[in-house]
Structures are given as structure tokens and as C-alpha cells.
Design a protein around this motif. Structure first.
Motif, PDB file in Angstrom:
ATOM      1  N   THR A 320       5.702  26.772   6.588  1.00  0.00           N
ATOM      2  CA  THR A 320       4.940  25.927   7.069  1.00  0.00           C
ATOM      3  C   THR A 320       5.229  25.598   8.489  1.00  0.00           C
ATOM      4  O   THR A 320       4.670  25.464   9.316  1.00  0.00           O
ATOM      5  CB  THR A 320       4.825  24.563   6.304  1.00  0.00           C
ATOM      6  OG1 THR A 320       4.290  24.657   5.277  1.00  0.00           O
ATOM      7  CG2 THR A 320       3.965  23.160   6.930  1.00  0.00           C
ATOM      8  N   ALA A 321       7.016  25.405   8.977  1.00  0.00           N
ATOM      9  CA  ALA A 321       7.446  24.906  10.164  1.00  0.00           C
ATOM     10  C   ALA A 321       7.647  25.701  11.110  1.00  0.00           C
ATOM     11  O   ALA A 321       7.187  26.007  12.779  1.00  0.00           O
ATOM     12  CB  ALA A 321       8.769  24.747   9.838  1.00  0.00           C
ATOM     13  N   GLU A 322       7.414  27.579  10.933  1.00  0.00           N
ATOM     14  CA  GLU A 322       6.567  28.287  12.028  1.00  0.00           C
ATOM     15  C   GLU A 322       5.568  28.051  12.037  1.00  0.00           C
ATOM     16  O   GLU A 322       4.900  28.463  13.960  1.00  0.00           O
ATOM     17  CB  GLU A 322       7.708  29.795  11.170  1.00  0.00           C
ATOM     18  CG  GLU A 322       9.235  30.374  10.660  1.00  0.00           C
ATOM     19  CD  GLU A 322       9.288  30.633  10.260  1.00  0.00           C
ATOM     20  OE1 GLU A 322      10.237  32.003  10.632  1.00  0.00           O
ATOM     21  OE2 GLU A 322       9.346  31.220   9.484  1.00  0.00           O
ATOM     22  N   ALA A 323       5.083  27.526  10.900  1.00  0.00           N
ATOM     23  CA  ALA A 323       3.071  28.091  11.221  1.00  0.00           C
ATOM     24  C   ALA A 323       2.458  26.795  12.463  1.00  0.00           C
ATOM     25  O   ALA A 323       1.889  27.144  13.428  1.00  0.00           O
ATOM     26  CB  ALA A 323       2.071  28.033  10.286  1.00  0.00           C
ATOM     27  N   GLU A 324       3.380  25.620  12.159  1.00  0.00           N
ATOM     28  CA  GLU A 324       3.491  24.550  13.046  1.00  0.00           C
ATOM     29  C   GLU A 324       3.699  25.072  14.296  1.00  0.00           C
ATOM     30  O   GLU A 324       2.785  24.547  15.328  1.00  0.00           O
ATOM     31  CB  GLU A 324       3.818  23.457  12.343  1.00  0.00           C
ATOM     32  CG  GLU A 324       3.237  22.144  12.961  1.00  0.00           C
ATOM     33  CD  GLU A 324       1.690  21.788  13.623  1.00  0.00           C
ATOM     34  OE1 GLU A 324       1.516  21.332  14.020  1.00  0.00           O
ATOM     35  OE2 GLU A 324       1.449  22.229  12.166  1.00  0.00           O
ATOM     36  N   THR A 325       4.442  25.337  14.502  1.00  0.00           N
ATOM     37  CA  THR A 325       5.291  26.094  16.066  1.00  0.00           C
ATOM     38  C   THR A 325       4.497  27.051  16.860  1.00  0.00           C
ATOM     39  O   THR A 325       3.789  26.698  18.044  1.00  0.00           O
ATOM     40  CB  THR A 325       6.671  26.797  15.190  1.00  0.00           C
ATOM     41  OG1 THR A 325       7.428  25.169  15.285  1.00  0.00           O
ATOM     42  CG2 THR A 325       6.853  27.242  17.509  1.00  0.00           C
ATOM     43  N   LEU A 326       3.893  27.660  15.604  1.00  0.00           N
ATOM     44  CA  LEU A 326       3.430  29.235  16.435  1.00  0.00           C
ATOM     45  C   LEU A 326       1.367  27.709  17.111  1.00  0.00           C
ATOM     46  O   LEU A 326       0.675  28.532  18.185  1.00  0.00           O
ATOM     47  CB  LEU A 326       2.575  29.579  15.697  1.00  0.00           C
ATOM     48  CG  LEU A 326       3.808  30.991  15.817  1.00  0.00           C
ATOM     49  CD1 LEU A 326       3.296  32.389  14.558  1.00  0.00           C
ATOM     50  CD2 LEU A 326       4.111  31.254  17.548  1.00  0.00           C
ATOM     51  N   ARG A 327       1.203  27.003  16.182  1.00  0.00           N
ATOM     52  CA  ARG A 327      -0.329  26.726  16.618  1.00  0.00           C
ATOM     53  C   ARG A 327      -0.060  25.379  17.529  1.00  0.00           C
ATOM     54  O   ARG A 327      -0.757  25.463  18.363  1.00  0.00           O
ATOM     55  CB  ARG A 327      -0.638  25.136  15.444  1.00  0.00           C
ATOM     56  CG  ARG A 327      -1.310  26.138  14.212  1.00  0.00           C
ATOM     57  CD  ARG A 327      -1.493  24.757  13.087  1.00  0.00           C
ATOM     58  NE  ARG A 327      -1.979  25.314  12.027  1.00  0.00           N
ATOM     59  CZ  ARG A 327      -1.242  25.865  10.970  1.00  0.00           C
ATOM     60  NH1 ARG A 327       0.251  25.290  10.643  1.00  0.00           N
ATOM     61  NH2 ARG A 327      -2.335  26.398   9.819  1.00  0.00           N
ATOM     62  N   LEU A 328       0.942  24.899  17.828  1.00  0.00           N
ATOM     63  CA  LEU A 328       1.121  23.797  19.362  1.00  0.00           C
ATOM     64  C   LEU A 328       1.444  25.591  20.443  1.00  0.00           C
ATOM     65  O   LEU A 328       0.857  24.824  21.244  1.00  0.00           O
ATOM     66  CB  LEU A 328       2.729  23.460  19.420  1.00  0.00           C
ATOM     67  CG  LEU A 328       2.566  22.010  18.032  1.00  0.00           C
ATOM     68  CD1 LEU A 328       4.414  21.659  18.364  1.00  0.00           C
ATOM     69  CD2 LEU A 328       1.775  21.320  18.550  1.00  0.00           C
TER      70      LEU A 328
END
Length: 339
Positions: A320-328
Motif C-alpha cells: 500500500t505505501a509504495e502504491a500511494e507513493t506512485l499515485r502521488l
């Protein structure tokens, strides 16, 4: 590769890097110039090489003939492209403005600027350079039809174009565009005297009624004496194997990719990401996908798709954390003045 590396790579995705082998200096100059090596070593071209700067007039520049240069008060000389270190030319304000717009990510402004500059330009070699930049701007805007038409014009004018890196090959299948692709590609599919045009035509035709002929053309081009043509044709053939390729085959593709010129690797990186994702090799898939927005952010539709694929894969694997970083990063990547 660890997750820290992936986070660092993701952060880098928003950095816009504009590069082109033959992009001109932004500065105004009083006359054309060229800087070139008089001696080269194939393995170490900069070692022991004498560098010469000439001022005068760039008469012509083509993929096969190299540069024809007329020094002030001297005779015309031929300079192979492989020996050129730098060059510049006298240019109008519209050309400079177009270059600045491109570098600032204003692709619509770049299109308008290059069209205006090309309309008033008299030198064919400069028009070809401007056309190559138009192709890149149209690709960034997602206007595949216009990008292809401009590239066909460019490669017809110079069949061994040095601007092959801008070729708008399709790397992902959009079946809704098959008919449009077929119309674009058909006139060039059987024109081997124009190998770059034929390569683009075959790539466009892989999802059309002409796919059997397209695959045949790509197999021939994969054996081309031009290593860049051969590399791109080989990678386009991977599209036919995306659903069946096994891990061993994918590793073979990786070795082929490592041998390709760096400015041709973005499309192949996307395909390898797709294959490794299907094989369940998540980190390998992420590394290949993230190369595209990092290395060629101006290929915006493909770069966005790679970021989206990476986010979907991370979500699926509960990272989740890595996915959120890429969403940003995807949001920042999309927040610009272009659609």
C-alpha cells in the motif's frame, strides 16, 4: 531490488528530462558551427581524439551522408555523424520558443512553435529536425495519428533518418484503433526502400487484418544491417508472444534489451514489465515499468500507463505505501498544461 530502490526510482519519475541527440543549443549564434573528432576509436571514441571546431554553414545533414559543412572561406567537407560532438545553427525566434516550450513540458505550445518555424524554414535538414520534434510533441499529447504522419514524412525525406528514436511505435494494444492503424500503415507496409517507414507500418499493422504480413516484415527487419531498426523490429515481435512467453524467454528478452541503444528501450521496457507481471515476478515488472517515466517522461501516454500498471500491481500485492507513493507521482506527472 529492494523496496527502497523502487521508492527512489518512483520519486525520480517526475523529473522531466528533455534530451535529443540532435537537439540544438537554445542560444542564438551568428553562424553555424560544428565540433567534431578527427580521429575515433570504436571502443573508446574520446580517447586520444583531436577535436576541431568549424564555423560556416551546415549545408545538409542526413542519416546516410552525415553532415555536409562549408567552413567560412573553405571547401565543403563531409563529417560522419559518429564523429560529431556538438553543432548549432542560426535560427529564428519561433524555433527558440518552440524548443523552450518543449523543455518546459508545454507540448501544445511546442507543436504551434515548430509548425510556425517549419513553415518559414528554407533548409530541408532543419525542417527534418523540426519534424522529429513535432513527432515527439504529438506523442506526448497522445495524438498518435499526427505523430505517425509526421514520422512517415520525416523518414520518407531521409530513409536512414538519424532521428529514429522518435518513431511512434505502438507498444500496447488498443483494438479500438485497429482500423485507424491499418489505414495509417498500409501505404508503407511493402516499401522496403524506406525501412523506418516500413518498421512503423508493421508495428501499426500487428493488430489489424494485415498482421500476418506485418509479422513477416518485422522478421526481415529484425535482421537489418541497421542495429536500431533490427532492435526495434525484434522488440515489436515480442508483442506476439506476450501471452505465452515463459521466464526463460523473458530473460532472453532482457539480454536483448541490454544490448539496445538506451534511447530505444522504453517500449521494450513496457513489454518486459507486462511479461514479468504475468509470470508473478512483481519486482522485475515494477523495475521495467518505472524505467519508462524515468528515462522518457516525454512519452507521456506510455509513461502514465506504466505508472498505472505499477500501482495496480502494488495494490494487488498489498504494498500500500509504495502504491500511494506512485499515485502521488502519477498525479504530479499528470498535472501539467497539456491534456
Amino acid at each position: 531490488m529492494g523496496r527502497l530502490f523502487l521508492r527512489q526510482l518512483a520519486v525520480c519519475c517526475v523529473i522531466f528530462i528533455f534530451s535529443h541527440f540532435f537537439a540544438f543549443s537554445q542560444n542564438f549564434v551568428d553562424s553555424d558551427y560544428v565540433v567534431y573528432r578527427t580521429e575515433t576509436s570504436q571502443d573508446q571514441p574520446s580517447v586520444g581524439a583531436d577535436v576541431v571546431r568549424l564555423e560556416g554553414e551546415i549545408v545538409n545533414l542526413t542519416g546516410r551522408g552525415g553532415m555536409t559543412f562549408r567552413p567560412n572561406g573553405g571547401r565543403e567537407t563531409k563529417i560522419p555523424l559518429t564523429k560529431i560532438v556538438d553543432f548549432g545553427t542560426v535560427k529564428e525566434t519561433s524555433q527558440v520558443n518552440a524548443e523552450l516550450a518543449m523543455q518546459n513540458g508545454d507540448f501544445r505550445g511546442a507543436v504551434d512553435g515548430y509548425l510556425a518555424a517549419r513553415k518559414s524554414e528554407k533548409r530541408d535538414w532543419v525542417k527534418r529536425q523540426q519534424t522529429s520534434m513535432l513527432v515527439q510533441a504529438y506523442v506526448a499529447l497522445g495524438e498518435q495519428d499526427r505523430a505517425c504522419r509526421e514520422f512517415f514524412t520525416l523518414a520518407e525525406s531521409d530513409p536512414e533518418t538519424p532521428y529514429l528514436a522518435c518513431i511512434p511505435l505502438p507498444w500496447y494494444v488498443d483494438l479500438s484503433q485497429s482500423l485507424a492503424y491499418q489505414k495509417l500503415g498500409e501505404p508503407w507496409l511493402n516499401r522496403p526502400e524506406y525501412p523506418a517507414c516500413q518498421l512503423l507500418s508493421a508495428g501499426l499493422s500487428l493488430t489489424t487484418d494485415n498482421r500476418a504480413r506485418a509479422a513477416e516484415v518485422l522478421r526481415v527487419l529484425a535482421k537489418s544491417d541497421n542495429p536500431s531498426i533490427a532492435a526495434l523490429a525484434t522488440a515489436q515481435l515480442w508483442r506476439l508472444r506476450l501471452a505465452e512467453a515463459n521466464a526463460s524467454e523473458a530473460l532472453g528478452w532482457e539480454k536483448q534489451l541490454d544490448a539496445m541503444p538506451e534511447d530505444l528501450r522504453s517500449g521494450p521496457h513496457f513489454l518486459l514489465g507486462e511479461v514479468f507481471a504475468r509470470l508473478g515476478q512483481t519486482d522485475n515488472a515494477l523495475i521495467h515499468w518505472l524505467h519508462v517515466p524515468l528515462d522518457t517522461p516525454d512519452m507521456r501516454p506510455l509513461a502514465r500507463l506504466c505508472l498505472q500498471r505499477a500501482i495496480e500491481t502494488l495494490d494487488k500485492n498489498r504494498r500500500t505505501a509504495e502504491a500511494e507513493t506512485l499515485r502521488l507521482e502519477l498525479q504530479r506527472f499528470s498535472d501539467d498544461k497539456n491534456p
